[in-house]
Structures are given as structure tokens and as C-alpha cells.
Design a protein around this motif. Structure first.
Motif, short mmCIF file in Angstrom:
data_model
loop_
_atom_site.label_atom_id
_atom_site.label_comp_id
_atom_site.label_asym_id
_atom_site.label_seq_id
_atom_site.Cartn_x
_atom_site.Cartn_y
_atom_site.Cartn_z
N LEU A 1 34.02 55.01 44.76
CA LEU A 1 33.38 54.14 43.76
C LEU A 1 33.30 52.70 44.25
CD1 LEU A 1 35.04 55.67 40.57
CD2 LEU A 1 32.59 55.75 41.14
N ILE A 2 34.33 52.26 44.95
CA ILE A 2 34.32 50.90 45.50
C ILE A 2 33.28 50.80 46.62
CG2 ILE A 2 35.66 49.20 46.81
CD1 ILE A 2 38.15 50.24 45.27
N GLY A 3 33.26 51.81 47.49
CA GLY A 3 32.30 51.83 48.58
C GLY A 3 30.87 51.88 48.09
N GLY A 4 30.67 52.52 46.93
CA GLY A 4 29.33 52.63 46.36
C GLY A 4 28.92 51.42 45.54
N GLY A 5 29.82 50.45 45.40
CA GLY A 5 29.47 49.22 44.70
C GLY A 5 29.64 49.26 43.19
N LEU A 6 30.20 50.34 42.65
CA LEU A 6 30.38 50.41 41.20
C LEU A 6 31.68 49.73 40.76
CD1 LEU A 6 29.18 54.03 40.32
CD2 LEU A 6 27.92 51.88 40.19
N LEU A 7 32.68 49.72 41.62
CA LEU A 7 33.96 49.09 41.31
C LEU A 7 34.29 48.03 42.35
CD1 LEU A 7 36.27 52.15 40.40
CD2 LEU A 7 34.62 50.94 38.95
N VAL A 8 35.16 47.11 41.97
CA VAL A 8 35.70 46.13 42.91
C VAL A 8 37.22 46.17 42.80
CG1 VAL A 8 33.71 44.58 42.93
CG2 VAL A 8 35.48 44.29 41.18
N GLU A 9 37.86 45.81 43.90
CA GLU A 9 39.33 45.79 43.93
C GLU A 9 39.84 44.37 43.76
OE1 GLU A 9 42.18 48.33 46.62
OE2 GLU A 9 41.66 46.49 47.68
N ARG A 10 40.87 44.22 42.94
CA ARG A 10 41.51 42.93 42.72
C ARG A 10 42.96 43.05 43.18
NH1 ARG A 10 36.85 40.28 41.88
NH2 ARG A 10 35.77 40.91 39.95
N ARG A 11 43.45 42.06 43.90
CA ARG A 11 44.84 42.05 44.37
C ARG A 11 45.62 40.94 43.68
NH1 ARG A 11 46.07 44.71 49.27
NH2 ARG A 11 44.26 45.78 50.18
N GLN A 12 46.81 41.27 43.27
CA GLN A 12 47.72 40.29 42.68
C GLN A 12 49.10 40.55 43.27
OE1 GLN A 12 47.47 39.83 38.47
NE2 GLN A 12 49.30 38.60 38.32
N GLY A 13 49.46 39.74 44.28
CA GLY A 13 50.70 40.00 44.99
C GLY A 13 50.63 41.32 45.72
N ARG A 14 51.61 42.17 45.49
CA ARG A 14 51.62 43.48 46.13
C ARG A 14 50.84 44.53 45.34
NH1 ARG A 14 57.79 44.84 46.79
NH2 ARG A 14 57.74 44.05 44.64
N HIS A 15 50.37 44.13 44.16
CA HIS A 15 49.70 45.09 43.28
C HIS A 15 48.18 45.04 43.48
CE1 HIS A 15 53.50 45.70 41.22
NE2 HIS A 15 53.63 44.39 41.11
N ARG A 16 47.57 46.22 43.37
CA ARG A 16 46.13 46.33 43.51
C ARG A 16 45.54 46.95 42.25
NH1 ARG A 16 44.80 49.09 49.18
NH2 ARG A 16 46.19 50.68 48.32
N TYR A 17 44.46 46.39 41.79
CA TYR A 17 43.80 46.86 40.59
C TYR A 17 42.31 47.03 40.87
CZ TYR A 17 48.08 45.07 38.41
OH TYR A 17 49.38 44.82 38.10
N VAL A 18 41.63 47.78 40.01
CA VAL A 18 40.18 47.93 40.14
C VAL A 18 39.52 47.61 38.81
CG1 VAL A 18 40.24 49.63 42.00
CG2 VAL A 18 40.31 50.41 39.63
N GLN A 19 38.29 47.14 38.89
CA GLN A 19 37.47 46.84 37.73
C GLN A 19 36.04 47.28 38.01
OE1 GLN A 19 38.39 42.51 37.54
NE2 GLN A 19 38.58 42.85 35.34
N LEU A 20 35.24 47.37 36.95
CA LEU A 20 33.81 47.55 37.17
C LEU A 20 33.29 46.33 37.92
CD1 LEU A 20 32.55 48.93 33.73
CD2 LEU A 20 33.08 50.21 35.80
N ALA A 21 32.29 46.53 38.75
CA ALA A 21 31.80 45.46 39.61
C ALA A 21 31.10 44.35 38.85
CB ALA A 21 30.86 46.03 40.67
N GLY A 22 30.75 44.56 37.59
CA GLY A 22 30.12 43.50 36.81
C GLY A 22 29.43 44.04 35.58
N PRO A 23 28.83 43.15 34.80
CA PRO A 23 28.15 43.55 33.55
C PRO A 23 27.02 44.55 33.78
CG PRO A 23 28.45 41.18 33.62
CD PRO A 23 28.82 41.68 34.97
N SER A 24 26.32 44.45 34.90
CA SER A 24 25.19 45.36 35.14
C SER A 24 25.68 46.80 35.31
CB SER A 24 24.40 44.92 36.37
OG SER A 24 25.21 44.95 37.54
#
Length: 232
Positions: free
Chosen positions: A55-78
Motif C-alpha cells: 500500500l505504501i509502494g502504491g502511494g495509498l499510504l505513507v509511513e510516519r516515524r516517531q522515535g523508534r516507532h513507525r506508523y502509517v496513514q492514508l497518503a492524503g485527502p484524495s
């Protein structure tokens, strides 16, 4: 220009029930960890991680890093708009009884929820209709804020004019509601409206999911500001 293979690749990303479940969960606008999404989708963490990479590779999600933790979100409103729009175009199927908790949660989502960063469900549609009746929103040819609507957002609700300057994201846009099968307000105006309602305590979240409810203060405020019916 998008090729047929590009479109097929995008469709393939959502043609898997686990990946679809992940994207639907992320419509709440929050960042989720891989472990949380694995538990939500009912799969092993390693399986969830594999789907997230796609999903990240396809551009639907993006990864967010906070310290050692990694999270994902939708890539944007579209992307949120795409998921919600596709959901609204599916034929609803009778769902088997899954217990009182699941039925109650589903009913709450239908009454009111967030769609990424704007209001959806019966509440979102009711607010949109009320704004249209009050001539704050014009739905004649698509969705557009009127001059009165822009003044209402800035002068009455206190939204900064700078925050309503359209860029890549339109000021007002219709989003097809997957439960109501009608349009609710999205875009910058929809996002700022939702943010203001939550900040004022007019709308409150129900638990940790997407469901929201109109509070007693919210009912009084929206009855005064938008003549919103008492039963919404």
C-alpha cells in the motif's frame, strides 16, 4: 496520461480484503501502527506488514516515524475520498448478526462519523443540507461556498481566512457518503468545520474509532446557527 496497466495496478491494491480493511480503518485520519492494523484486520503482524509495504509502494499510504516507532496513514485527502467514494458505490449486503456490540457500533457509524478529516454519516449530510438551505453552500453546479458561507466560517466560527485559501485541495467538494448515498461537504471547508465542531465540544468522538455524536451543546449551537432539526 494514466495507462490501463497503472489503473489495474491501483485497483489490485484494493482487491484484497485485508488491504481494504486496513484502508477503511485509516479513514479515521489517525496514524496506526502495523500491530494495531494487524489486530484490526485479524491477521498476523508479518502479514499486515507485507500488505502495508504494498500500500505504501502504491502511494495509498505513507509511513510516519516517531522515535523508534513507525506508523502509517492514508497518503492524503484524495486517497480518503477515493476509499469513501468506492465504498458508496458498493451494493450493501445483509450482514449476519454479530452481537449487540457490533450492531451498536455500526449504527453509531451511520449516525455520525469522520471521513478522514470531515463529517460524514447522517450528521455530515444533515449539516451539509442545512448549510445549503441557509445559502452558505451552493450545490447547483457541484459544491461551492457562497460569500455568506465564507463569512460564516471566518466571522461566526472563527476560522482563519488564511486556512481557507485553496491550493492543491479545493475549498469545498462533495464526497459521496457510503451509508447515506448522498453527498456531504469535504475539502478545506469540511475539514475546518469538523475541526471547529470538535474543538468547541459540539461533536464528540465515541471511543477510539471514527464514530462521533452531536453533544447537547452542539445540538443547541447548530439549531441556532443552522436551524438543524432537533432529531439530527
Amino acid at each position: 496520461m494514466t495507462s490501463a496497466s497503472d489503473l489495474a495496478s491501483l485497483a489490485a491494491l484494493l482487491a484484497d480484503e485485508t488491504r481494504a480493511a486496513i484502508c477503511l480503518a485509516l479513514l479515521d485520519g489517525r496514524a496506526w501502527s502495523a500491530g494495531e492494523l494487524a489486530a484490526h484486520a485479524g491477521v498476523a503482524p508479518s502479514t499486515a506488514t507485507e500488505h502495508l509495504h504494498r500500500l505504501i509502494g502504491g502511494g495509498l499510504l505513507v509511513e510516519r516515524r516517531q522515535g523508534r516507532h513507525r506508523y502509517v496513514q492514508l497518503a492524503g485527502p484524495s486517497v480518503a475520498h477515493l476509499i469513501e467514494d468506492l465504498s458508496a458505490r458498493t451494493e450493501p449486503r445483509p450482514s449476519p448478526a454479530r452481537g449487540l456490540r457490533a450492531v451498536t457500533a455500526n449504527a453509531a457509524l451511520r449516525r455520525g462519523r469522520t471521513c478522514y478529516d470531515h463529517l460524514a454519516g447522517r450528521l455530515g449530510v444533515a449539516v451539509t443540507d442545512a448549510m445549503t438551505r441557509a445559502e452558505l453552500l451552493d450545490q447547483t453546479n457541484g459544491f461551492a461556498l457562497t460569500k455568506a458561507g465564507l463569512a460564516w466560517l471566518t466571522d461566526t466560527l472563527g476560522v482563519s481566512p488564511e486556512e481557507l485559501r485553496p491550493g492543491k485541495r479545493p475549498l469545498a467538494r462533495g464526497c459521496l457518503d457510503w451509508t447515506e448515498r448522498r453527498q456531504h461537504l469535504a475539502g478545506l471547508a469540511g475539514a475546518k468545520l469538523c475541526e471547529t465542531f470538535l474543538g468547541n465540544g459540539w461533536v464528540a468522538r465515541i471511543g477510539a474509532g471514527r464514530a462521533v455524536r452531536l453533544t447537547s451543546n452542539g445540538k443547541a449551537a447548530l439549531r441556532q446557527l443552522l436551524d438543524l432539526p432537533e432529531d439530527e
